[in-house]
Scaffold this motif. Structure first.
Motif, PDB file in Angstrom:
ATOM      1  N   THR A 192       2.781  -4.772  -2.444  1.00  0.00           N
ATOM      2  CA  THR A 192       1.898  -4.485  -1.316  1.00  0.00           C
ATOM      3  C   THR A 192       2.489  -5.042  -0.030  1.00  0.00           C
ATOM      4  OG1 THR A 192      -0.413  -4.536  -0.567  1.00  0.00           O
ATOM      5  CG2 THR A 192       0.469  -6.569  -1.550  1.00  0.00           C
ATOM      6  N   ARG A 193       1.818  -4.729   1.078  1.00  0.00           N
ATOM      7  CA  ARG A 193       2.234  -5.297   2.362  1.00  0.00           C
ATOM      8  C   ARG A 193       2.025  -6.804   2.310  1.00  0.00           C
ATOM      9  NH1 ARG A 193      -1.545  -1.298   4.005  1.00  0.00           N
ATOM     10  NH2 ARG A 193      -0.469   0.599   4.647  1.00  0.00           N
ATOM     11  N   LEU A 251       7.364  -7.413   2.076  1.00  0.00           N
ATOM     12  CA  LEU A 251       6.547  -6.931   0.972  1.00  0.00           C
ATOM     13  C   LEU A 251       6.331  -8.049  -0.023  1.00  0.00           C
ATOM     14  CD1 LEU A 251       8.282  -3.475   0.405  1.00  0.00           C
ATOM     15  CD2 LEU A 251       6.316  -4.002   1.862  1.00  0.00           C
ATOM     16  N   LEU A 306       5.492   1.607   2.446  1.00  0.00           N
ATOM     17  CA  LEU A 306       5.863   0.195   2.371  1.00  0.00           C
ATOM     18  C   LEU A 306       7.269  -0.034   2.917  1.00  0.00           C
ATOM     19  CD1 LEU A 306       4.331  -0.884  -1.061  1.00  0.00           C
ATOM     20  CD2 LEU A 306       3.384  -1.162   1.236  1.00  0.00           C
TER      21      LEU A 306
END
Length: 143
Positions: free
Chosen positions: A33-34, A40, A93
């Motif tokens: 995920t961010r 990331l 992403l």
């Protein structure tokens, strides 16, 4: 526990090799995920579930709580390693983390982070100068 720094390239299909030292700790499926600072975050499923539980307990009536959970969960994707130990990073992403070619993959205790090499180098240089001050403000290193 994840630790260390490794350098790998993103290929033309958006795949990157996950260092072999991290693969066992991540397991067969994990979440990307961010993260903070335009990198990331990768979490093993058990750690992701703990984090999810904490985030679910935030009051949804608070604007910052809603904003953070939206940001964090909307970018999340479940990943698996291919036979060469690579993951395919979703284009959203890759764009968020400005991943072009060279990456730095670091272990940060309970998670793995993926940085663009240029961004990591800048971040590290800036943080290195204030590392002692940061440590003094947040950690008591009485041994």
């Amino acid at each position: 526990m994840f630790m260390g720094e490794y350098h790998h390239n993103v290929d033309d299909k958006g795949r990157v090799i996950i260092p072999s030292r991290f693969r066992d700790g991540l397991g067969s499926a994990f979440v990307i995920t961010r993260g903070m600072d335009e990198c990331l975050f990768i979490y093993p499923m058990d750690e992701w579930e703990r984090l999810e539980s904490k985030l679910k307990s935030l009051p949804f009536t608070k604007k910052d709580a809603r904003a953070f959970t939206r940001f964090f969960f909307s970018g999340a994707a479940e990943c698996e390693l291919d036979k060469q130990g690579r993951i395919s990073i979703p284009s959203t992403l890759r764009h968020y983390a400005k991943l072009q070619k060279e990456t730095v993959i670091i272990g940060v205790s309970t998670r793995v982070e993926i940085w663009s090499k240029d961004h990591w180098d800048t971040y590290f240089e800036e943080s290195q100068e204030s590392f002692a001050d940061i440590a003094e403000n947040i950690v008591d290193f009485d041994f």
